[in-house]
Design a protein around this motif. Structure first.
Motif, short mmCIF file in Angstrom:
data_model
loop_
_atom_site.label_atom_id
_atom_site.label_comp_id
_atom_site.label_asym_id
_atom_site.label_seq_id
_atom_site.Cartn_x
_atom_site.Cartn_y
_atom_site.Cartn_z
N TRP A 163 10.95 31.74 52.55
CA TRP A 163 11.19 30.14 51.71
C TRP A 163 10.86 29.37 53.71
CZ3 TRP A 163 11.21 27.71 47.82
CH2 TRP A 163 11.02 28.02 46.34
N ALA A 164 11.82 30.17 54.33
CA ALA A 164 11.85 29.67 54.94
C ALA A 164 10.54 29.02 56.40
CB ALA A 164 12.38 31.36 56.88
N GLU A 165 9.24 30.16 56.24
CA GLU A 165 8.57 29.56 56.69
C GLU A 165 7.38 28.31 55.57
OE1 GLU A 165 6.35 30.87 59.38
OE2 GLU A 165 4.65 30.12 59.04
N LYS A 166 7.85 28.56 54.36
CA LYS A 166 7.18 27.56 53.50
C LYS A 166 7.67 26.61 53.76
CE LYS A 166 7.27 26.66 48.27
NZ LYS A 166 6.71 26.58 48.37
N TRP A 167 9.07 25.83 54.41
CA TRP A 167 9.55 24.80 54.95
C TRP A 167 9.37 24.59 56.03
CZ3 TRP A 167 14.90 26.25 51.45
CH2 TRP A 167 14.38 26.23 50.25
N ALA A 169 21.74 22.80 54.75
CA ALA A 169 21.74 22.76 53.42
C ALA A 169 21.53 23.30 52.75
CB ALA A 169 22.96 21.70 52.99
N LYS A 170 19.67 23.30 52.95
CA LYS A 170 19.14 23.37 51.43
C LYS A 170 18.22 24.86 51.70
CE LYS A 170 14.20 22.01 50.46
NZ LYS A 170 13.15 21.41 50.75
N MET A 171 18.71 25.26 52.94
CA MET A 171 18.79 26.67 52.88
C MET A 171 19.73 27.06 53.38
SD MET A 171 16.97 29.25 53.77
CE MET A 171 14.96 28.87 54.75
N ALA A 172 20.82 27.21 52.97
CA ALA A 172 22.38 28.05 52.84
C ALA A 172 22.13 27.91 51.17
CB ALA A 172 23.73 27.05 54.09
N ARG A 173 21.96 26.92 50.63
CA ARG A 173 21.65 27.58 48.89
C ARG A 173 20.64 27.91 48.36
NH1 ARG A 173 23.02 21.39 49.28
NH2 ARG A 173 20.82 20.75 48.97
N MET A 191 11.43 13.35 57.44
CA MET A 191 11.66 13.18 58.42
C MET A 191 12.86 14.20 58.54
SD MET A 191 11.04 12.38 61.42
CE MET A 191 12.26 12.80 62.88
N THR A 192 13.39 14.71 59.08
CA THR A 192 14.86 15.96 59.16
C THR A 192 15.67 14.98 60.66
OG1 THR A 192 13.13 17.33 58.88
CG2 THR A 192 15.68 17.35 59.47
N GLU A 193 16.97 14.25 59.47
CA GLU A 193 18.07 13.56 61.09
C GLU A 193 18.79 15.03 60.89
OE1 GLU A 193 17.94 9.65 59.24
OE2 GLU A 193 16.19 9.27 59.69
N LYS A 194 20.27 14.01 61.93
CA LYS A 194 20.79 15.23 61.71
C LYS A 194 21.61 14.32 60.82
CE LYS A 194 24.61 15.97 66.01
NZ LYS A 194 24.56 16.16 67.00
#
Lengths: 102, 102
Positions: free
Chosen positions: A53-57, A87-91, A1-4
């Motif tokens: 990666w964007a599509e995978k995530w 943050a994960k995508m930026a890294r 679950m993604t949260e702010k």
């Protein structure tokens, strides 16, 4: 679950990104960075890696490209602001860009 | 040798593009169009095909992407405005996008 990102974790999560050239977008809870490559092939090659990666995530950037330059904005639309996914995508973007420089 | 579209040929070359959804960019001698696909995979797949033609023709678009939407601007920086190359690229983009809809 993604949260702010919570106020407590925000500093810890974002500090290393600011150190590597990410900045807050004015007026939005979002981060941005400009990536400059050697040429179009390097720039679009990097975009293609990021796209997979964007599509995978299931977490897609806002980005524009002019020749060797790519401007990226990351935010999590579902939560109305920055989440750990950004943050994960930026890294991941930083790490793939470093490889492109080799 | 790429040259700016002459006043004489401009109408003939641009008319079919305007008919297929291209528009002049305000304040620039450039054309733009928004392409909307089924999803990110379709959108980025189309961008990848376009990227290969762009590199082959050494004529690169200005474009941005958010999920399934791609906004494109075409102009020829070397001549300071629209050239036959922009029309050729616009037609290629339309043709590749039609295939994506199949």
């Amino acid at each position: 679950m993604t949260e702010k990102l919570s106020e407590e974790t925000r500093g810890t999560v974002l500090k290393p990104l600011f150190d590597s050239g990410w900045e807050m977008v004015e007026g939005r809870d979002a981060i941005k960075k400009t990536f400059v490559f050697a040429d179009f092939v390097e720039a679009f090659g990097w975009m293609t890696q990021v796209a997979i990666w964007a599509e995978k995530w299931n977490h897609h950037p806002e980005w524009d490209n002019v020749y060797k330059t790519v401007n990226v904005t990351l935010t999590t639309h579902d939560v109305g602001g920055l989440s750990a996914l950004d943050a994960k995508m930026a890294r991941k973007m930083d790490s793939l860009a470093e490889r492109a420089e080799d």
